[in-house]
Design a protein around this motif. Structure first.
Motif, mmCIF file in Angstrom:
data_model
loop_
_atom_site.group_PDB
_atom_site.id
_atom_site.type_symbol
_atom_site.label_atom_id
_atom_site.label_comp_id
_atom_site.label_asym_id
_atom_site.label_seq_id
_atom_site.Cartn_x
_atom_site.Cartn_y
_atom_site.Cartn_z
ATOM 1 N N HIS A 95 7.788 3.832 4.765
ATOM 2 C CA HIS A 95 8.036 2.414 4.499
ATOM 3 C C HIS A 95 9.117 1.837 5.409
ATOM 4 C CE1 HIS A 95 11.094 4.573 2.293
ATOM 5 N NE2 HIS A 95 11.783 3.460 2.125
ATOM 6 N N GLU A 114 -4.400 3.341 7.693
ATOM 7 C CA GLU A 114 -5.302 2.531 6.876
ATOM 8 C C GLU A 114 -6.029 1.452 7.662
ATOM 9 O OE1 GLU A 114 -3.313 0.999 3.460
ATOM 10 O OE2 GLU A 114 -3.006 2.980 2.577
ATOM 11 N N GLY A 140 1.753 2.578 -3.230
ATOM 12 C CA GLY A 140 0.635 2.953 -4.077
ATOM 13 C C GLY A 140 -0.011 1.789 -4.793
ATOM 14 N N THR A 191 -3.890 8.740 3.110
ATOM 15 C CA THR A 191 -3.555 9.992 2.430
ATOM 16 C C THR A 191 -2.192 10.526 2.848
ATOM 17 O OG1 THR A 191 -4.791 11.208 4.123
ATOM 18 C CG2 THR A 191 -5.968 10.653 2.105
ATOM 19 N N THR A 214 2.006 4.488 8.775
ATOM 20 C CA THR A 214 1.382 4.137 7.501
ATOM 21 C C THR A 214 0.303 3.083 7.705
ATOM 22 O OG1 THR A 214 3.430 4.615 6.298
ATOM 23 C CG2 THR A 214 1.816 3.200 5.197
ATOM 24 N N SER A 223 0.532 8.995 3.749
ATOM 25 C CA SER A 223 1.646 8.280 3.111
ATOM 26 C C SER A 223 1.579 8.376 1.592
ATOM 27 C CB SER A 223 1.653 6.816 3.547
ATOM 28 O OG SER A 223 0.410 6.201 3.255
ATOM 29 N N HIS A 224 0.403 8.235 1.015
ATOM 30 C CA HIS A 224 0.276 8.228 -0.441
ATOM 31 C C HIS A 224 0.549 9.593 -1.052
ATOM 32 C CE1 HIS A 224 -2.449 4.397 -0.361
ATOM 33 N NE2 HIS A 224 -1.214 4.184 0.042
ATOM 34 N N LEU A 257 -5.236 0.851 0.967
ATOM 35 C CA LEU A 257 -4.883 1.702 -0.171
ATOM 36 C C LEU A 257 -5.533 3.082 -0.121
ATOM 37 C CD1 LEU A 257 -5.072 -0.880 -3.140
ATOM 38 C CD2 LEU A 257 -3.015 -0.025 -2.005
ATOM 39 N N ASN A 258 -6.153 3.420 0.998
ATOM 40 C CA ASN A 258 -6.849 4.699 1.102
ATOM 41 C C ASN A 258 -6.157 5.697 2.022
ATOM 42 O OD1 ASN A 258 -8.982 4.028 -0.660
ATOM 43 N ND2 ASN A 258 -10.072 2.951 0.985
ATOM 44 N N SER A 279 0.826 -1.208 0.000
ATOM 45 C CA SER A 279 0.000 0.000 0.000
ATOM 46 C C SER A 279 0.857 1.253 0.000
ATOM 47 C CB SER A 279 -0.931 -0.005 1.218
ATOM 48 O OG SER A 279 -1.687 1.189 1.274
ATOM 49 N N ALA A 280 1.955 1.233 0.764
ATOM 50 C CA ALA A 280 2.823 2.414 0.838
ATOM 51 C C ALA A 280 3.403 2.773 -0.523
ATOM 52 C CB ALA A 280 3.954 2.167 1.835
ATOM 53 N N ASP A 300 2.708 11.625 0.244
ATOM 54 C CA ASP A 300 4.080 11.930 0.654
ATOM 55 C C ASP A 300 4.181 12.974 1.757
ATOM 56 O OD1 ASP A 300 5.172 10.085 -1.136
ATOM 57 O OD2 ASP A 300 5.248 11.547 -2.765
#
Length: 374
Positions: A263, A274, A40, A252, A270, A254-255, A249-250, A37-38, A257
């Motif tokens: 990671h 989620e 993406g 925000t 992280t 971490s995704h 995967l949701n 997930s981290a 940045d």
């Protein structure tokens, strides 16, 4: 008609602690999910190498467990000397990354020898106290050799500089010395001395960035976009996850940045964003089971050396977990300690699995079949 499972399953496989194996697969597998997930929603560059490293390190741990504690007693000091020599080579030829000189490039792998010193110092101090006559436990002869064993590698690691690893190495040796029966007054006196020396060390020993980590820990809001950024964003990520999290995967923080090192050092943040509080509790329960197994091995070990090694190595793994979780929640300064089985990183995975393999070696008895939590 009686069944004989050993006739079908080879004895070395049947005797593996399968409950422990299952726990390790769950922790490392969950780590792979978080790293997926981290990135993406991609196995590269973190999840796939993480899982491969785990499988390789697990094979190494099983191999280590096949050798008896007597074997490890014989090779402890040669191993200590070899790792100490690698720490010297780091100072001379080490690879520099992130402002620190901590790694040796061996071609096929890049190794961090300071990580290997963590289980090695436990073995060395445990072997010393195993050989020490009980009559000398309350004399100076029980104090200065462990200090020398801890002092040389700690000084070399501090030069890299790596304060977090230095603390972990010293803590591992001190825990073994405490469990070996050194007088409590020594530890109380050492604690008082540290309290006196710490302010002096802050001004005259620590590097500028290390002093910055301490002041940031005390007041991260003073510089939220600078030195306090890591801790502030970590707290935001953990808090925003709530009870059940934002969903796989949701995330925000971490995704997008906002969360640096999501990671590695801050992988728990992280995950918490989620998976929420429930995900965090699941990880804590998993680690609690691992620590429970390790300390039970120490309690039922039939030799002094086995007890000290199992308890010392279990405590070493505990330091990884405790320092990392305190760090990401703002309860300790940022010192760069990864979270076992979840953080991306080969050297830390190797160290943790060496610890587990050695504990398994202490626990292994002829005819035992998978009683990891028994």
């Amino acid at each position: 008609m009686s069944t004989r499972p050993n006739a079908i399953v080879p004895a070395p496989i049947a005797q593996l602690p399968w409950k422990l194996m299952f726990l390790l697969f769950c922790l490392a597998g969950f780590g792979g999910v978080v790293l997926y997930s981290a990135a993406g929603g991609s196995f590269m560059p973190w999840a796939a190498p993480h899982l491969v490293r785990f499988l390789v390190a697990l094979g190494l741990a099983i191999g280590i467990s096949r050798f008896s504690p007597d074997f490890w007693k014989k090779v402890t000091f040669p191993i200590y000397g070899a790792v100490l020599a690698m720490l010297v080579l780091v100072e001379l030829l080490g690879q520099i990354g992130g402002g620190s000189q901590r790694w040796l490039n061996l071609g096929i792998i890049t190794l961090q020898p300071s990580e290997l010193m963590k289980p090695t110092i436990v073995l060395a101090v445990a072997l010393f106290f195993d050989r020490l006559p009980p009559s000398k436990l309350y004399t100076i002869d029980a104090i200065w050799p462990p200090l020398v064993l801890m002092g040389f590698p700690s000084a070399l690691v501090l030069l890299q500089p790596d304060l977090g690893t230095t603390i972990t190495i010293i803590a591992g040796g001190v825990v073994v010395a405490f469990m070996a029966g050194l007088p409590m007054r020594l530890f109380v006196g050492a604690g008082a001395a540290i309290a006196v020396i710490a302010p002096l060390a802050y001004f005259f020993v620590l590097e500028d960035y290390q002093r910055g980590r301490v002041t940031t820990f005390l007041d991260p809001a003073a510089d939220p976009l600078g030195a306090g950024y890591h801790i502030s964003q970590s707290k935001i990520a953990i808090g925003s996850g709530g009870l059940w999290g934002k969903g796989f995967l949701n995330g925000t923080q971490s995704h997008l940045d906002y969360l640096p090192e999501g990671h590695t050092d801050f992988v728990f943040a992280t995950m918490a964003e989620e998976w929420g509080l429930m995900g965090g509790l699941a990880i804590l329960i998993g680690f609690a089971l691992l620590f429970s197994w390790g300390f039970r091995v120490a309690l039922r070990a039939n030799t002094r050396y086995g007890k000290l090694v199992a308890a010392g190595l279990t405590t070493t793994i505990f330091f990884y977990v405790a320092i990392n979780l305190m760090m990401v929640m703002g309860l300790a300064p940022v010192v760069g300690i990864p979270l076992p089985f979840l953080s991306h990183g080969g050297s830390s995975m190797l160290t943790i699995m060496i610890c587990i393999g050695l504990i398994m070696a202490v626990d292994r008895k002829p005819g035992r079949r998978g009683g990891a939590f028994g």
